[in-house]
Design a protein around this motif. Structure first.
Motif, PDB file in Angstrom:
ATOM      1  N   VAL A 157       0.839  -1.207   0.000  1.00 36.68           N
ATOM      2  CA  VAL A 157       0.000   0.000   0.000  1.00 36.68           C
ATOM      3  C   VAL A 157       0.870   1.252   0.000  1.00 36.68           C
ATOM      4  O   VAL A 157       0.559   2.248  -0.683  1.00 36.68           O
ATOM      5  N   LEU A 158       1.971   1.235   0.716  1.00 28.03           N
ATOM      6  CA  LEU A 158       2.873   2.396   0.732  1.00 28.03           C
ATOM      7  C   LEU A 158       3.508   2.619  -0.634  1.00 28.03           C
ATOM      8  O   LEU A 158       3.636   3.770  -1.093  1.00 28.03           O
ATOM      9  N   TRP A 159       3.891   1.544  -1.308  1.00 33.52           N
ATOM     10  CA  TRP A 159       4.404   1.683  -2.675  1.00 33.52           C
ATOM     11  C   TRP A 159       3.310   2.185  -3.619  1.00 33.52           C
ATOM     12  O   TRP A 159       3.587   2.953  -4.544  1.00 33.52           O
ATOM     13  N   LEU A 160       2.073   1.781  -3.377  1.00 32.76           N
ATOM     14  CA  LEU A 160       0.958   2.266  -4.194  1.00 32.76           C
ATOM     15  C   LEU A 160       0.758   3.770  -4.009  1.00 32.76           C
ATOM     16  O   LEU A 160       0.487   4.494  -4.978  1.00 32.76           O
ATOM     17  N   ILE A 161       0.900   4.254  -2.784  1.00 34.77           N
ATOM     18  CA  ILE A 161       0.795   5.694  -2.530  1.00 34.77           C
ATOM     19  C   ILE A 161       1.901   6.448  -3.267  1.00 34.77           C
ATOM     20  O   ILE A 161       1.666   7.514  -3.861  1.00 34.77           O
ATOM     21  N   PHE A 198       0.955   6.712  -6.877  1.00 31.36           N
ATOM     22  CA  PHE A 198      -0.074   7.741  -7.085  1.00 31.36           C
ATOM     23  C   PHE A 198       0.550   9.143  -7.101  1.00 31.36           C
ATOM     24  O   PHE A 198       0.171   9.988  -7.919  1.00 31.36           O
ATOM     25  N   PHE A 199       1.478   9.394  -6.207  1.00 27.01           N
ATOM     26  CA  PHE A 199       2.117  10.714  -6.165  1.00 27.01           C
ATOM     27  C   PHE A 199       2.897  10.994  -7.450  1.00 27.01           C
ATOM     28  O   PHE A 199       2.837  12.104  -8.000  1.00 27.01           O
ATOM     29  N   ASN A 200       3.613  10.012  -7.941  1.00 26.25           N
ATOM     30  CA  ASN A 200       4.376  10.204  -9.169  1.00 26.25           C
ATOM     31  C   ASN A 200       3.447  10.339 -10.376  1.00 26.25           C
ATOM     32  O   ASN A 200       3.739  11.108 -11.304  1.00 26.25           O
ATOM     33  N   ALA A 201       2.336   9.603 -10.381  1.00 25.15           N
ATOM     34  CA  ALA A 201       1.355   9.774 -11.448  1.00 25.15           C
ATOM     35  C   ALA A 201       0.741  11.165 -11.422  1.00 25.15           C
ATOM     36  O   ALA A 201       0.484  11.771 -12.474  1.00 25.15           O
ATOM     37  N   ALA A 202       0.509  11.698 -10.212  1.00 20.57           N
ATOM     38  CA  ALA A 202       0.010  13.074 -10.111  1.00 20.57           C
ATOM     39  C   ALA A 202       1.027  14.069 -10.653  1.00 20.57           C
ATOM     40  O   ALA A 202       0.660  15.067 -11.296  1.00 20.57           O
ATOM     41  N   ALA A 203       2.302  13.824 -10.411  1.00 17.60           N
ATOM     42  CA  ALA A 203       3.333  14.700 -10.964  1.00 17.60           C
ATOM     43  C   ALA A 203       3.334  14.659 -12.496  1.00 17.60           C
ATOM     44  O   ALA A 203       3.523  15.685 -13.156  1.00 17.60           O
ATOM     45  N   LEU A 204       3.106  13.497 -13.066  1.00 13.84           N
ATOM     46  CA  LEU A 204       3.004  13.389 -14.520  1.00 13.84           C
ATOM     47  C   LEU A 204       1.800  14.166 -15.048  1.00 13.84           C
ATOM     48  O   LEU A 204       1.874  14.797 -16.115  1.00 13.84           O
ATOM     49  N   ILE A 233      -6.743  16.614 -12.510  1.00 14.69           N
ATOM     50  CA  ILE A 233      -6.584  15.163 -12.336  1.00 14.69           C
ATOM     51  C   ILE A 233      -5.490  14.865 -11.313  1.00 14.69           C
ATOM     52  O   ILE A 233      -5.605  13.922 -10.516  1.00 14.69           O
ATOM     53  N   ALA A 234      -4.433  15.654 -11.321  1.00 14.52           N
ATOM     54  CA  ALA A 234      -3.373  15.468 -10.319  1.00 14.52           C
ATOM     55  C   ALA A 234      -3.909  15.693  -8.908  1.00 14.52           C
ATOM     56  O   ALA A 234      -3.585  14.948  -7.983  1.00 14.52           O
ATOM     57  N   MET A 235      -4.750  16.714  -8.752  1.00 14.21           N
ATOM     58  CA  MET A 235      -5.341  16.984  -7.443  1.00 14.21           C
ATOM     59  C   MET A 235      -6.258  15.841  -7.015  1.00 14.21           C
ATOM     60  O   MET A 235      -6.288  15.445  -5.845  1.00 14.21           O
ATOM     61  N   LEU A 236      -7.017  15.293  -7.970  1.00 11.60           N
ATOM     62  CA  LEU A 236      -7.880  14.152  -7.648  1.00 11.60           C
ATOM     63  C   LEU A 236      -7.067  12.945  -7.218  1.00 11.60           C
ATOM     64  O   LEU A 236      -7.459  12.212  -6.293  1.00 11.60           O
ATOM     65  N   LEU A 237      -5.947  12.703  -7.892  1.00  8.26           N
ATOM     66  CA  LEU A 237      -5.107  11.568  -7.521  1.00  8.26           C
ATOM     67  C   LEU A 237      -4.596  11.698  -6.091  1.00  8.26           C
ATOM     68  O   LEU A 237      -4.574  10.719  -5.340  1.00  8.26           O
ATOM     69  N   VAL A 238      -4.199  12.897  -5.708  1.00  5.41           N
ATOM     70  CA  VAL A 238      -3.642  13.091  -4.369  1.00  5.41           C
ATOM     71  C   VAL A 238      -4.734  13.073  -3.312  1.00  5.41           C
ATOM     72  O   VAL A 238      -4.611  12.409  -2.271  1.00  5.41           O
ATOM     73  N   ILE A 239      -5.842  13.789  -3.570  1.00  2.00           N
ATOM     74  CA  ILE A 239      -6.883  13.924  -2.546  1.00  2.00           C
ATOM     75  C   ILE A 239      -7.723  12.658  -2.430  1.00  2.00           C
ATOM     76  O   ILE A 239      -7.960  12.144  -1.331  1.00  2.00           O
ATOM     77  N   VAL A 248      -8.654   6.490  -0.659  1.00  2.00           N
ATOM     78  CA  VAL A 248      -8.654   5.073  -1.035  1.00  2.00           C
ATOM     79  C   VAL A 248      -7.429   4.351  -0.492  1.00  2.00           C
ATOM     80  O   VAL A 248      -7.540   3.303   0.171  1.00  2.00           O
ATOM     81  N   ALA A 249      -6.243   4.893  -0.755  1.00  2.00           N
ATOM     82  CA  ALA A 249      -5.022   4.210  -0.314  1.00  2.00           C
ATOM     83  C   ALA A 249      -4.922   4.167   1.207  1.00  2.00           C
ATOM     84  O   ALA A 249      -4.510   3.157   1.783  1.00  2.00           O
ATOM     85  N   VAL A 250      -5.304   5.256   1.875  1.00  2.88           N
ATOM     86  CA  VAL A 250      -5.282   5.262   3.339  1.00  2.88           C
ATOM     87  C   VAL A 250      -6.298   4.271   3.897  1.00  2.88           C
ATOM     88  O   VAL A 250      -6.051   3.594   4.910  1.00  2.88           O
TER      89      VAL A 250
END
Length: 205
Positions: free
Chosen positions: A31-35, A38-44, A53-59, A65-67
């Motif tokens: 799950v930590l690797w999944l988080i 998600f952060f790197n995908a938001a940066a992309l 979309i980046a904000m949606l990925l983080v929030i 979901v990940a938490v």
């Protein structure tokens, strides 16, 4: 040049994080690797100008979901030996599904190289607002043209939440209700008692 380097850096981190999600032995580490993925995908998404979309990925995905996955995995008593046994048992089915997904991806790439699909001519009603940012354009479209559908989706989510609460509500024969007025009007001397216990006298129940 810096955009290209940043793109390859975040892309490599996303791919590496996704691989560690699969290969990690501990579900919490997965799950930590999944988080991180998600952060790197938001940066992309920020690099291509899709900051909404980046904000949606983080929030949504990281913050909710990940938490939620992390708390569920940490609270459950998972038998790792049984989990590995189930993985080995379902390995042929997983390999078959992976093969089907790979074939679909290959067919999609071949079709994309053959030429784009013409879906229709846009009428301009969903065009971006001139002089506005990406988030402002999405907000104007969401709360303008698709306002009814947006409110309908909110009502459906509200009904689903109420239904989940009703289904999980435990009906007890003699529930204990709180007396709010009695609790608020209680004096400090009624709530605490000062005593002087003797040495070795024990506790009175």
């Amino acid at each position: 040049m810096i955009q290209t380097i940043t793109f390859y850096l975040f892309s490599a981190l996303v791919i590496a994080s996704a691989c560690f999600v699969i290969m990690a032995r501990n579900p919490v580490h997965s799950v930590l690797w999944l988080i991180l993925a998600f952060f790197n995908a938001a940066a992309l998404m920020v690099l291509v100008g899709a900051e909404f979309i980046a904000m949606l990925l983080v929030i949504v995905y990281v913050g909710a979901v990940a938490v939620l996955f992390l708390f569920v995995v940490m609270m459950l008593d998972i038998d790792f030996s049984e989990l590995r046994a189930g993985f080995i048992k379902n390995a042929p089915l997983g390999a078959l599904i992976a093969l089907v997904l790979f074939v679909e991806l290959f067919v999609g790439l071949v079709a994309w190289n053959a030429g784009g699909v013409t879906l229709g001519t846009p009428d301009g009603t969903s065009a971006a607002v001139e002089g506005a940012s990406n988030i402002q354009s999405i907000g104007a479209l969401l709360y303008g043209k698709y306002l009814f559908l947006f409110e309908a989706a909110g009502v459906i989510l509200l009904v689903a939440m109420v239904g989940a609460i009703v289904l999980t509500l435990r009906h007890r024969p003699n529930p204990r209700s709180q007396n709010i007025a009695k609790q608020v009007s209680r004096r400090p001397e009624d709530a605490t008692i000062n005593t002087r216990p003797e040495v070795g006298a024990g506790v009175k129940l």
